[in-house]
Design a protein around this motif. Structure first.
Motif, short mmCIF file in Angstrom:
data_model
loop_
_atom_site.label_atom_id
_atom_site.label_comp_id
_atom_site.label_asym_id
_atom_site.label_seq_id
_atom_site.Cartn_x
_atom_site.Cartn_y
_atom_site.Cartn_z
N MET A 297 -30.53 -30.08 9.51
CA MET A 297 -30.81 -29.64 8.13
C MET A 297 -31.94 -28.61 8.12
O MET A 297 -32.96 -28.81 8.77
CB MET A 297 -31.26 -30.84 7.28
CG MET A 297 -30.18 -31.85 7.11
SD MET A 297 -29.37 -31.63 5.56
CE MET A 297 -29.54 -33.28 4.91
N ALA A 298 -31.73 -27.56 7.39
CA ALA A 298 -32.74 -26.51 7.38
C ALA A 298 -33.10 -26.19 5.93
O ALA A 298 -32.25 -25.82 5.14
CB ALA A 298 -32.19 -25.27 8.08
N LYS A 299 -34.36 -26.36 5.60
CA LYS A 299 -34.80 -26.20 4.22
C LYS A 299 -34.98 -24.73 3.87
O LYS A 299 -35.51 -23.95 4.65
CB LYS A 299 -36.12 -26.94 4.02
CG LYS A 299 -36.46 -27.15 2.56
CD LYS A 299 -37.81 -27.83 2.40
CE LYS A 299 -37.71 -28.86 1.31
NZ LYS A 299 -38.21 -30.15 1.64
N HIS B 133 -36.39 -22.72 7.00
CA HIS B 133 -37.21 -23.44 7.99
C HIS B 133 -36.38 -23.71 9.24
O HIS B 133 -35.36 -24.39 9.17
CB HIS B 133 -37.69 -24.75 7.37
CG HIS B 133 -38.60 -25.52 8.26
ND1 HIS B 133 -39.89 -25.12 8.54
CD2 HIS B 133 -38.42 -26.68 8.93
CE1 HIS B 133 -40.46 -25.99 9.34
NE2 HIS B 133 -39.59 -26.95 9.60
N ASP C 79 -33.53 -26.57 -1.29
CA ASP C 79 -32.24 -27.11 -0.82
C ASP C 79 -32.19 -27.03 0.71
O ASP C 79 -32.86 -26.22 1.32
CB ASP C 79 -31.06 -26.29 -1.38
CG ASP C 79 -30.91 -26.46 -2.88
OD1 ASP C 79 -31.50 -27.42 -3.42
OD2 ASP C 79 -30.21 -25.64 -3.51
N ASN C 80 -31.34 -27.88 1.27
CA ASN C 80 -31.17 -27.87 2.73
C ASN C 80 -29.82 -27.29 3.12
O ASN C 80 -28.80 -27.66 2.54
CB ASN C 80 -31.25 -29.30 3.27
CG ASN C 80 -32.67 -29.78 3.36
OD1 ASN C 80 -33.52 -29.12 3.97
ND2 ASN C 80 -32.94 -30.91 2.72
#
Ligand SMILES: Cc1cc2nc3c(=O)[nH]c(=O)nc-3n(C[C@H](O)[C@H](O)[C@H](O)COP(=O)(O)OP(=O)(O)OC[C@H]3O[C@@H](n4cnc5c(N)ncnc54)[C@H](O)[C@@H]3O)c2cc1C
Ligand SMILES: Cc1cc2nc3c(=O)[nH]c(=O)nc-3n(C[C@H](O)[C@H](O)[C@H](O)COP(=O)(O)OP(=O)(O)OC[C@H]3O[C@@H](n4cnc5c(N)ncnc54)[C@H](O)[C@@H]3O)c2cc1C
Ligand code: SF4
Ligand code: SF4
Ligand code: FES
Lengths: 495, 287
Positions: B1-3, B20, B81-82
């Motif tokens: 998961m990448a914010k 991120h 959001d991710n």
């Protein structure tokens, strides 16, 4: 071609079961050898060619016990040495005949970690079943004891009981092992190394686990649920999974040891680089590698048109080039994605086809058309570079070659056109290029496969490898066997 | 998961996001890309170039144009959001060295991937001239950032609403013609048709021209063959051998045909990218 319906099979089984198991005296060997081979119940071909559900339904307990009675418990069983991981086959089969299914699965698990998978996908007719005494007696390898189906039966039985306890894990050793790739090789290493108490992380490039078992072999042969079950067992054992992580890119392989302090690494990245025929027109729109075609269909779920966003090619007439399992899967998937005519074009005859016999039968029943002794010459395109046809050549069998097989020779002037809009190339894979390309320290052979010693160690200390990246495109059971060997070596290295 | 840490709209269809991704920041080099999905279960995997990265924020910058389903969905993600799937860095990094005089040509959204490369080329001691092309003034991105790097910045618009009213190949040809400005290397990134004509422009002058190919991709690890292109009569896989290749050797016509493999399937309604079409029309006119 047609297959007896499930109702017909059930009826026959009932009669036979009482005959065999309700008698006062045990069957003689002769009587055992006279028991008819048990057919695998399958979904009706009309229905199944439009769904993704598993085609082979599996034996009932009664049927499994009848089939188990066909094994004459050889004193020197050839089946054991013909199985790449040497499962005690007569041992587990005896337990099935005796209605002790738990005993049977326990025996299998001494050597094999993925029986519900191998029972489904092993090419049994060239492995454990090839010289089975029962088959020899019946002069037909297809009448050998159905070892794979029995293996699948007990593995499924155990899963249905819902009582599978994850294997015991020894106290933590504080040693860290990285596993690259979540195919059968990687998953097996994860289990065996974790059992010794080492900290295990599996790195997977894709967003889902299982390797080719997930993105290559379709659901109708190997349901995802079975792979999920294996992964969940590993999770319960404390194995960690890092998805969307490409070793060599996200992290250099050796940096896993240098920067992230892993004590050992196992490389199980599988085969890669699909091969093409090298014929004209292979770059046209509508020509796919089987890998791309099947990945879109399986992993990206193209068959679920309502939900999936992956584009897939709406084909009417499809030619699949090749004769292995990959070709069968692509052909049968094309039917399920709505193609009207699917042709498998193969240069030799049916006898030489490397695909599993059961898959070829299923493919025929579903309506796949086989063009034997024929081969693609050029792919024709229109002015928009879309495929509009496949020019083929006919072959005849000539003199035997070194392998003793009669070599197919082209018949001059035999060109003909096949009306297709899609061509799927399924003639094999080269090696996965990424890891060796980004880790020059690893020695590879001229095909790009990693070179390992008899303990599966690569040219770099602490780095082991196994499965298709070492063997070239092989099988699930061989990948698993190599994984177990590598795991043993890693465990030894870490003590 | 990448914010998602930052989101901004650069022009009508173009968005910038900072995401991120500490591991990618650590390893990435100019010229590399990522693959993302907006939905883990059913989403398509789309490649986007890493336009920039920040070590302080541990983020990578993505600049994308909304052209179809996935890029539309991506544009609907907001800060906080991710992204469910983000994998990279992928591809071979650009081979950065001192060539001498370098011309960087960026068309439309292609300026985004061009930026880190221009930056690295400059840092390696090259004299960088940049040509940016777009349909109109509205669609010019990263002008300020490019100005900081380039000794000279030439802007072209198709409608003349900003800079020169010309296609990027015009100033490129002028630079090649003149011995004093003749580049030692050209790098062109943009719609395939633009890269094709840039390569055709430099060929008579024998100027090495590198292009960054944006083929269709699935895995990005050399497994599926979807990204294959013909380069110098050899089959190359863009995800492992590329994305950058010698433009004089690339079979662009075939690549463009293959890019449209699924075009009739991906509803035309979704298709908003007109730059390449206009370029094509223009090129036909000028022939
Ligand atoms: C369509 C098809 C049908 C088949 N049918 C059969 C059959 O019926 N019976 C049979 O026995 N065999 C069959 N096979 C072959 C069998 O699936 C393979 O031999 C087996 O899966 C190999 O296992 P593996 O663990 O070596 O690699 P794989 O299963 O290929 O798994 C490798 C994994 O590593 C990942 N990976 C690759 N590179 C990286 C990286 N750099 N970083 C992180 N992860 C990475 C991949 O994404 C993949 O998940 C079939 C193969 C195909 C393609
Ligand atoms: C290495 C690489 C780097 C890229 N970097 C960027 C970037 O930094 N910014 C950016 O905006 N775009 C970039 N692209 C293109 C981007 O991947 C596509 O625009 C995206 O995949 C389209 O997805 P979609 O679902 O929104 O559109 P779709 O609905 O899939 O397609 C819409 C139309 O776009 C075209 N298309 C589909 N896939 C691609 C593709 N992979 N490349 C080009 N056109 C395609 C098709 O012609 C299709 O008709 C890059 C592509 C590659 C291969
Ligand atoms: S060879 Fe066949 S009959 Fe003999 S033990 Fe093995 S399975 Fe049974
Ligand atoms: S693992 Fe494969 S080869 Fe071995 S017994 Fe089972 S089905 Fe046969
Ligand atoms: S994207 Fe699949 S091989 Fe390149």
């Amino acid at each position: 071609m047609s297959h007896p319906s499930q109702a017909e099979i059930t009826e026959q089984v009932k009669v036979l079961f009482d005959e065999i198991f309700d008698r006062a005296t045990p069957l003689s060997k002769k009587e055992q050898l006279a028991i008819p081979p048990q057919m695998m119940p399958a979904q009706d071909e009309e229905i199944r060619s439009h769904n993704l559900d598993e085609v082979a339904i599996g034996y009932s307990p009664e049927q499994a016990r009848i089939e188990a009675m066909r094994c004459i418990q050889c004193a020197k069983p050839s089946c054991i040495s013909d199985c790449p991981v040497e499962i005690n086959i007569p041992g587990f089969i005896k337990n099935i005949a005796d209605n002790n299914f738990q005993g049977a699965i326990d025996i299998i698990k001494e050597t094999s970690l993925l029986p519900s998978i191998c029972g489904r996908v092993c090419p049994q007719e060239t492995q454990c079943q090839i010289s089975c005494a029962t088959g020899k007696f019946n002069k037909d390898v297809d009448k050998a004891v159905a070892i794979g189906r029995l293996e699948r039966f007990v593995a499924d039985w155990e899963r249905e009981q819902g009582t599978i306890a994850p294997p015991e894990v020894k106290p933590e050793t504080g040693k860290k092992v990285a596993i690259v790739g979540s195919g059968p090789a990687g998953l097996v290493v994860a289990a065996d190394v974790r059992r010794e108490g080492h900290d295990v992380t599996v790195f997977e490039a894709f967003h889902k686990l299982g390797g080719v078992m997930r993105y290559g072999i379709p659901e109708f042969r190997l349901p995802n649920e079975i792979i999920d079950q294996e992964v969940s067992t590993l999770n319960q054992m404390g194995v960690k999974f890092e998805k969307n992580f490409v070793v060599g890119r996200t992290r250099k392989l050796l940096d896993l040891m240098k920067k992230d302090k892993f004590d050992s690494v196992f490389v199980g990245t599988g085969a890669g680089l699909p091969m093409f025929m090298g014929i004209d027109g292979e770059d046209l729109v509508g020509v796919f590698s089987a890998n791309e075609y099947l990945t879109r269909a399986n992993l990206m779920q193209a068959y679920d048109e309502k939900n999936s966003t992956t584009p897939f090619y709406h084909s009417k007439n499809v030619a699949v080039l090749g004769g292995g399992n990959v070709a069968m899967d692509a052909a049968r998937m094309a039917l399920r994605l709505g193609a009207e005519n699917v042709y498998v074009v193969y240069r030799r005859t049916e006898k030489e086809m490397p695909a599993r016999v059961e898959e070829v039968e299923h493919a025929k029943e579903e309506g796949v058309q086989f063009l034997f002794l024929q081969n693609a010459k050029t792919i024709k395109g229109d002015d928009k570079a879309h495929v509009v046809g496949l020019e083929c050549l006919r072959y005849q069998l000539g003199e035997p070659d070194d392998s003793g097989r009669r070599r197919p020779v082209v018949i001059d002037g035999s060109e003909f056109m096949l009306d297709v809009d899609t061509v799927i190339v399924a003639i094999g894979n080269g090696s996965n290029p990424l890891v060796s390309q980004t880790t020059p320290e690893l020695e590879v052979n001229k095909w790009g496969n990693l070179i390992v010693n008899d303990k599966m160690k690569t040219s770099v200390d602490g780095v082991y490898a196994g499965g298709d990246i070492v063997l070239g495109a092989a099988t699930v059971i061989l990948a698993m066997g190599e994984g177990r060997k590598a795991a043993a070596a890693i465990n030894e290295y870490l003590t | 998961m990448a914010k998602i840490l930052h989101k901004e709209q650069l022009s009508a269809d173009v968005y910038l996001m900072r995401v991120h991704a500490p591991l990618i920041v650590e390893e990435r080099k100019a010229g590399q890309f990522i693959i993302l999905q907006t939905d883990e279960e059913f989403g398509e995997r789309i490649p986007l170039t890493i336009a920039d990265a920040s070590e302080e924020e541990n983020s990578i910058t993505l600049i994308f144009q909304v052209v179809g389903k996935t890029t539309t969905e991506l544009s609907e993600f907001n800060v906080g959001d991710n992204l469910p799937v983000l994998v990279g860095p992928l591809g071979e990094p650009t081979h950065i060295k001192k060539y001498g005089k370098v011309v960087c040509v960026g068309g439309g959204i292609g300026v985004a991937p061009l930026h880190p490369i221009a930056q690295a080329l400059k840092a390696a001691g090259n004299e960088v001239t940049t040509i940016i092309g777009a349909r109109n003034k509205e669609l010019i991105i990263l002008e300020k950032e490019m100005k900081e790097i380039a000794t000279e910045l030439i802007i072209c618009t198709d409608d003349g609403s900003y800079g020169r009213k010309a296609l990027v190949t015009e100033p490129l040809e002028e630079l090649c013609k003149n011995e004093a400005t003749k580049p030692d290397m050209v790098i062109a990134i943009g719609p395939p048709i633009m890269m094709k004509f840039c390569s055709l422009t430099t060929k008579p002058y024998n100027v090495y021209t590198q292009v960054s190919l944006n083929t269709i991709m699935v895995d990005g690890t050399g497994m599926c063959g979807g990204c294959r292109v013909n380069v110098g009569n050899e089959v190359k896989f863009v995800c492992v051998d590329g994305p950058e290749f010698d433009g004089h050797l690339v079979d662009f016509d075939n690549m463009m045909a293959r890019l449209n493999s699924f075009k009739e399937i991906e509803t035309e309604a979704n298709h908003k990218c007109h730059i390449d079409k206009e370029f094509e029309a223009k090129m036909e006119e000028t022939k």
